[in-house]
Design an enzyme around this catalytic site. Sequence first.
Site, PDB file in Angstrom:
ATOM      1  N   HIS A 176       0.850  -1.193   0.000  1.00  8.85           N
ATOM      2  CA  HIS A 176       0.000   0.000   0.000  1.00  8.85           C
ATOM      3  C   HIS A 176       0.884   1.240   0.000  1.00  8.85           C
ATOM      4  O   HIS A 176       1.730   1.414   0.870  1.00  8.85           O
ATOM      5  CB  HIS A 176      -0.945  -0.021   1.201  1.00  8.85           C
ATOM      6  CG  HIS A 176      -1.969  -1.098   1.111  1.00  8.85           C
ATOM      7  ND1 HIS A 176      -2.293  -1.918   2.172  1.00  8.85           N
ATOM      8  CD2 HIS A 176      -2.743  -1.507   0.072  1.00  8.85           C
ATOM      9  CE1 HIS A 176      -3.226  -2.777   1.790  1.00  8.85           C
ATOM     10  NE2 HIS A 176      -3.511  -2.545   0.518  1.00  8.85           N
ATOM     11  N   ARG A 178       0.876   4.404   0.665  1.00 10.31           N
ATOM     12  CA  ARG A 178       1.048   5.426   1.705  1.00 10.31           C
ATOM     13  C   ARG A 178       1.739   4.917   2.961  1.00 10.31           C
ATOM     14  O   ARG A 178       2.052   5.698   3.860  1.00 10.31           O
ATOM     15  CB  ARG A 178      -0.318   5.997   2.070  1.00 10.31           C
ATOM     16  CG  ARG A 178      -1.323   4.992   2.616  1.00 10.31           C
ATOM     17  CD  ARG A 178      -2.695   5.625   2.695  1.00 10.31           C
ATOM     18  NE  ARG A 178      -3.737   4.721   3.177  1.00 10.31           N
ATOM     19  CZ  ARG A 178      -5.024   5.065   3.272  1.00 10.31           C
ATOM     20  NH1 ARG A 178      -5.402   6.282   2.922  1.00 10.31           N
ATOM     21  NH2 ARG A 178      -5.922   4.210   3.709  1.00 10.31           N
ATOM     22  N   TYR A 356      -9.891  -7.213  10.741  1.00 10.63           N
ATOM     23  CA  TYR A 356     -11.184  -7.191  10.048  1.00 10.63           C
ATOM     24  C   TYR A 356     -11.156  -8.229   8.930  1.00 10.63           C
ATOM     25  O   TYR A 356     -10.089  -8.631   8.471  1.00 10.63           O
ATOM     26  CB  TYR A 356     -11.504  -5.803   9.474  1.00 10.63           C
ATOM     27  CG  TYR A 356     -10.362  -5.111   8.776  1.00 10.63           C
ATOM     28  CD1 TYR A 356      -9.843  -5.590   7.577  1.00 10.63           C
ATOM     29  CD2 TYR A 356      -9.796  -3.964   9.317  1.00 10.63           C
ATOM     30  CE1 TYR A 356      -8.795  -4.955   6.942  1.00 10.63           C
ATOM     31  CE2 TYR A 356      -8.735  -3.324   8.689  1.00 10.63           C
ATOM     32  CZ  TYR A 356      -8.247  -3.824   7.498  1.00 10.63           C
ATOM     33  OH  TYR A 356      -7.204  -3.197   6.875  1.00 10.63           O
ATOM     34  N   GLU A 378       1.759  -5.414  10.896  1.00 11.57           N
ATOM     35  CA  GLU A 378       1.320  -4.020  10.814  1.00 11.57           C
ATOM     36  C   GLU A 378       2.211  -3.238  11.775  1.00 11.57           C
ATOM     37  O   GLU A 378       2.098  -3.374  12.990  1.00 11.57           O
ATOM     38  CB  GLU A 378      -0.155  -3.885  11.216  1.00 11.57           C
ATOM     39  CG  GLU A 378      -1.135  -4.609  10.299  1.00 11.57           C
ATOM     40  CD  GLU A 378      -1.478  -3.807   9.054  1.00 11.57           C
ATOM     41  OE1 GLU A 378      -1.024  -2.646   8.951  1.00 11.57           O
ATOM     42  OE2 GLU A 378      -2.197  -4.337   8.189  1.00 11.57           O
TER      43      GLU A 378
END
EC number: 3.4.17.2
Length: 417
Positions: A176, A178, A356, A378
């Site tokens: 990703h 960003r 999630y 993460e």
Amino acid sequence: MLALLVLVTVALASAHHGGEHFEGEKVFRVNVEDENHINIIRELASTTQIDFWKPDSVTQIKPHSTVDFRVKAEDTVTVENVLKQNELQYKVLISNLRNVVEAQFDSRVRATGHSYEKYNKWETIEAWTQQVATENPALISRSVIGTTFEGRAIYLLKVGKAGQNKPAIFMDCGFHAREWISPAFCQWFVREAVRTYGREIQVTELLDKLDFYVLPVLNIDGYIYTWTKSRFWRKTRSTHTGSSCIGTDPNRNFDAGWCEIGASRNPCDETYCGPAAESEKETKALADFIRNKLSSIKAYLTIHSYSQMMIYPYSYAYKLGENNAELNALAKATVKELASLHGTKYTYGPGATTIYPAAGGSDDWAYDQGIRYSFTFELRDTGRYGFLLPESQIRATCEETFLAIKYVASYVLEHLY
């Protein structure tokens, strides 16, 4: 002199983000207790410009959770009024985004060339991949595994002492666009592996007995776009027939419950799964490489941000992997090792329940290919800075994550299959 440094910092921030100024923009964290709260957020998202940071989209919000999102300056009053009127508990994580965007860069005048403690532009990283391989021919080789949508070479570094039929660990960064701390870690990992080889027993054994396939940036086109046009761009930069919207979420594009849950079929959404599994040149290149090396790859590690989590399959369904107990025990021990350096606390567990539900992720796909040890990290933080982690935290973040990766690698080496 101080005024000059401030001007340099502001000029850098402006130059890095294509004229975006972020003045007055805010990042909110809202407590979501029930479906009614979710509907309120959904309605807000349909009437104002909301950029979801965690989770990635409104469709992934769950009761009894929190949601972080960025709001344009002109919408902040409206959003706060709606939250207050509906008695949703919230706090402002970032009160003026411009200040935090500017603060992510070290205030010192930036030296030209590559730095392991700064965020590097793609052209700097690209040159670094060649340099680090040239300077360390006994431990590193560089190859190209494919090209991006915009035609850029996707580089892979093989790190390890030369040997035949060695088991391997695959690690990627920069899915990703960003999430800048992610590519920063892959660069740090390569440097530390080489620097400590022959000096530290654990690293020496790992590089002698394992190969590490390190992909420093997968979503190169998107990463460049975050430097030149839009700091918070997430997706690839591919175009789509019948839509003016750009990009696919590469971590919804793998053939693992593809687009069944936690992903969107709308090309304008941040979690767009693409027109088909592996439709993106970037994800296809990664998947093809792993398929070709499947007999040797024993672990798959993918580095993201932010949340301070270590998650494992499954995310595309509320089910557990066949070696779930082992994955859970390994994650528990790994986050303990990570915390031993700076006290950084990580949570861990299966993706769907820990963070999630999300279909089409690379970790689930790798696991379903038979790679028993598949983890998503993460990295820092938990929301104070979000995607704008200051350069001053790069060293500590990478140091602790390096400990974690070494721990996993040593475990894998002791449990080859």
